[in-house]
Design an enzyme around this catalytic site. Structure first.
Site, PDB file in Angstrom:
ATOM      1  N   TYR A  89       0.832  -1.204   0.000  1.00 26.44           N
ATOM      2  CA  TYR A  89       0.000   0.000   0.000  1.00 26.44           C
ATOM      3  C   TYR A  89       0.873   1.263   0.000  1.00 26.44           C
ATOM      4  CZ  TYR A  89      -3.837  -3.148   1.187  1.00 26.44           C
ATOM      5  OH  TYR A  89      -4.766  -4.156   1.171  1.00 26.44           O
ATOM      6  N   ASN A 110     -12.945  -0.692  -4.924  1.00 30.21           N
ATOM      7  CA  ASN A 110     -12.781  -1.157  -6.304  1.00 30.21           C
ATOM      8  C   ASN A 110     -14.034  -1.913  -6.753  1.00 30.21           C
ATOM      9  OD1 ASN A 110     -12.012  -2.372  -8.705  1.00 30.21           O
ATOM     10  ND2 ASN A 110     -10.391  -3.609  -7.784  1.00 30.21           N
ATOM     11  N   CYS A 118      -6.790  -5.367  -7.298  1.00 28.31           N
ATOM     12  CA  CYS A 118      -6.531  -4.859  -5.953  1.00 28.31           C
ATOM     13  C   CYS A 118      -5.964  -5.949  -5.048  1.00 28.31           C
ATOM     14  CB  CYS A 118      -7.787  -4.237  -5.358  1.00 28.31           C
ATOM     15  SG  CYS A 118      -9.209  -5.340  -5.313  1.00 28.31           S
ATOM     16  N   HIS A 119      -6.167  -7.213  -5.410  1.00 25.08           N
ATOM     17  CA  HIS A 119      -5.627  -8.310  -4.606  1.00 25.08           C
ATOM     18  C   HIS A 119      -4.102  -8.327  -4.621  1.00 25.08           C
ATOM     19  CE1 HIS A 119      -5.847  -9.914  -8.718  1.00 25.08           C
ATOM     20  NE2 HIS A 119      -4.818 -10.681  -8.378  1.00 25.08           N
ATOM     21  N   GLU A 149      -1.260 -16.610  -9.084  1.00 28.98           N
ATOM     22  CA  GLU A 149      -0.374 -15.793  -9.912  1.00 28.98           C
ATOM     23  C   GLU A 149       1.093 -16.090  -9.635  1.00 28.98           C
ATOM     24  OE1 GLU A 149      -1.632 -11.729  -9.402  1.00 28.98           O
ATOM     25  OE2 GLU A 149      -3.544 -12.101 -10.418  1.00 28.98           O
TER      26      GLU A 149
END
Length: 157
Positions: A89, A110, A118-119, A149
């Site tokens: 952040y 979001n 946003c994850h 990912e």
């Protein structure tokens, strides 16, 4: 309400589209999936299939999220974050001349999660929040997405 529902292993993604843009997405309970009937909905479905198969997939969908100017700046920054490489952040705050809390709040607002990733933003000491909270259910989705990912990133990196 949802143009389509796309199934993942432990959740579904509901997506609402206009004729020319994705307007909203939300994580839903596991569902069998329902393809949409429009050209855009079919494109969203195909891209979600590619993402599910390969976490490094980069979405190329027209998005039309509603939010404040600051929210939109944060969401644009989020769309530039590479899969498999979470940011903090505070990094977003430094790039945008904001605060970490304001970046986190924009992430929480979001309206198109996953497609606006946003994850991929985590706290200084852990996952941080997800979907405007720190409840176990949303955090397990965030953790699954990050692991999906990263597994894919390690195969290519």
């Amino acid at each position: 309400m949802w143009t389509l529902r796309f199934p993942f292993p432990d959740f579904s993604l509901g997506v609402r589209c206009s004729t020319d843009a994705v307007l909203e997405a939300a994580f839903l309970p596991v569902h069998s999936g329902e393809e949409g009937a429009t050209v855009l909905a079919n494109t969203v479905w195909q891209q979600l299939l590619q993402y599910r198969a390969q976490g490094q997939f980069c979405f190329t969908l027209p998005l039309q999220p509603e939010g404040t100017e600051h929210d939109r700046k944060v969401w644009q920054w989020l769309c530039q974050l590479p899969a498999g490489q979470p940011a903090r952040y505070g990094e977003g705050a430094a790039v945008l001349g904001s605060s970490a809390q304001a970046v986190g709040n924009a992430c929480g607002r979001n309206p198109i999660p996953l497609l606006i990733p946003c994850h991929r933003v985590v706290g200084q000491h852990g996952l941080g929040g997800f979907m405007q909270g720190r409840q176990e259910g949303p955090l397990s989705i965030k953790q699954w997405l990050l692991q999906h990912e990263s597994r894919q990133a390690s195969l290519f990196g």
